[in-house]
Design a protein around this motif. Structure first.
Motif, PDB file in Angstrom:
ATOM      1  N   ILE A  63      -7.429   0.745  -2.706  1.00 16.06           N
ATOM      2  CA  ILE A  63      -8.644   1.036  -1.978  1.00 16.06           C
ATOM      3  C   ILE A  63      -8.263   1.858  -0.744  1.00 16.06           C
ATOM      4  O   ILE A  63      -7.364   1.484   0.009  1.00 16.06           O
ATOM      5  N   THR A  64      -8.959   2.974  -0.529  1.00 18.17           N
ATOM      6  CA  THR A  64      -8.688   3.801   0.635  1.00 18.17           C
ATOM      7  C   THR A  64      -9.041   3.034   1.894  1.00 18.17           C
ATOM      8  O   THR A  64     -10.117   2.449   2.000  1.00 18.17           O
ATOM      9  N   SER A  65      -8.116   3.040   2.857  1.00 17.75           N
ATOM     10  CA  SER A  65      -8.292   2.279   4.078  1.00 17.75           C
ATOM     11  C   SER A  65      -8.651   3.176   5.264  1.00 17.75           C
ATOM     12  O   SER A  65      -9.666   2.987   5.912  1.00 17.75           O
ATOM     13  N   PHE A  66      -7.823   4.150   5.585  1.00 14.40           N
ATOM     14  CA  PHE A  66      -8.103   5.077   6.677  1.00 14.40           C
ATOM     15  C   PHE A  66      -7.254   6.321   6.496  1.00 14.40           C
ATOM     16  O   PHE A  66      -6.324   6.346   5.703  1.00 14.40           O
ATOM     17  N   LEU A 124      -4.773  -7.177  -1.778  1.00 15.52           N
ATOM     18  CA  LEU A 124      -6.049  -7.620  -1.235  1.00 15.52           C
ATOM     19  C   LEU A 124      -6.430  -9.006  -1.732  1.00 15.52           C
ATOM     20  O   LEU A 124      -7.275  -9.671  -1.144  1.00 15.52           O
ATOM     21  N   SER A 157     -13.621   5.623   3.271  1.00 14.65           N
ATOM     22  CA  SER A 157     -12.928   4.340   3.346  1.00 14.65           C
ATOM     23  C   SER A 157     -13.628   3.338   2.441  1.00 14.65           C
ATOM     24  O   SER A 157     -14.853   3.277   2.390  1.00 14.65           O
ATOM     25  N   GLY A 158     -12.845   2.576   1.726  1.00 16.66           N
ATOM     26  CA  GLY A 158     -13.394   1.614   0.781  1.00 16.66           C
ATOM     27  C   GLY A 158     -13.556   2.174  -0.611  1.00 16.66           C
ATOM     28  O   GLY A 158     -13.879   1.451  -1.544  1.00 16.66           O
ATOM     29  N   GLY A 165       0.814  -1.200   0.000  1.00 15.03           N
ATOM     30  CA  GLY A 165       0.000   0.000   0.000  1.00 15.03           C
ATOM     31  C   GLY A 165       0.848   1.250   0.000  1.00 15.03           C
ATOM     32  O   GLY A 165       2.057   1.195  -0.169  1.00 15.03           O
ATOM     33  N   ALA A 219      -3.817   3.789   1.731  1.00 14.61           N
ATOM     34  CA  ALA A 219      -4.532   2.999   0.727  1.00 14.61           C
ATOM     35  C   ALA A 219      -3.848   1.650   0.573  1.00 14.61           C
ATOM     36  O   ALA A 219      -2.619   1.552   0.651  1.00 14.61           O
ATOM     37  N   LEU A 220      -4.640   0.616   0.387  1.00 16.26           N
ATOM     38  CA  LEU A 220      -4.116  -0.737   0.176  1.00 16.26           C
ATOM     39  C   LEU A 220      -4.136  -1.061  -1.304  1.00 16.26           C
ATOM     40  O   LEU A 220      -5.149  -0.868  -1.983  1.00 16.26           O
ATOM     41  N   ASN A 251      -3.474   9.879   4.062  1.00 18.90           N
ATOM     42  CA  ASN A 251      -4.467   8.855   3.786  1.00 18.90           C
ATOM     43  C   ASN A 251      -3.763   7.571   3.384  1.00 18.90           C
ATOM     44  O   ASN A 251      -2.848   7.593   2.571  1.00 18.90           O
TER      45      ASN A 251
END
Length: 72
Positions: free
Chosen positions: A45-48, A70, A31-32, A19, A64-65, A62
């Motif tokens: 994908i945005t995580s936190f 995933l 998130s998501g 990420g 992201a993974l 920010n």
């Protein structure tokens, strides 16, 4: 909503790129949501997010993974 940002830090788990941290503006609740490259391809994908308002400094990062991480 579309925002622009830069990759600030790449995150590794042992030897695998999983990420990254970016400085594109995001609101809480995103998130998501997808992160896309300049070709419109979904890359993460945005995580936190993490925000800090210090003396004269505002940090907003920010996390992201990576999509491929995933699938593992």
């Amino acid at each position: 909503m579309v925002t622009k940002g830069r990759v600030v830090k790449i995150i590794y788990d042992k030897e695998n790129y999983i990420g990254f941290v970016h400085d594109g503006h995001l609101y809480n609740g995103y998130s998501g949501g997808g992160v896309f490259n300049n070709l419109g391809q979904l890359i993460a994908i945005t995580s936190f997010n993490f925000s800090f308002d210090g003396v004269g400094k505002v940090c907003d990062f920010n996390f992201a993974l990576r999509i491929q991480s995933l699938n593992n």
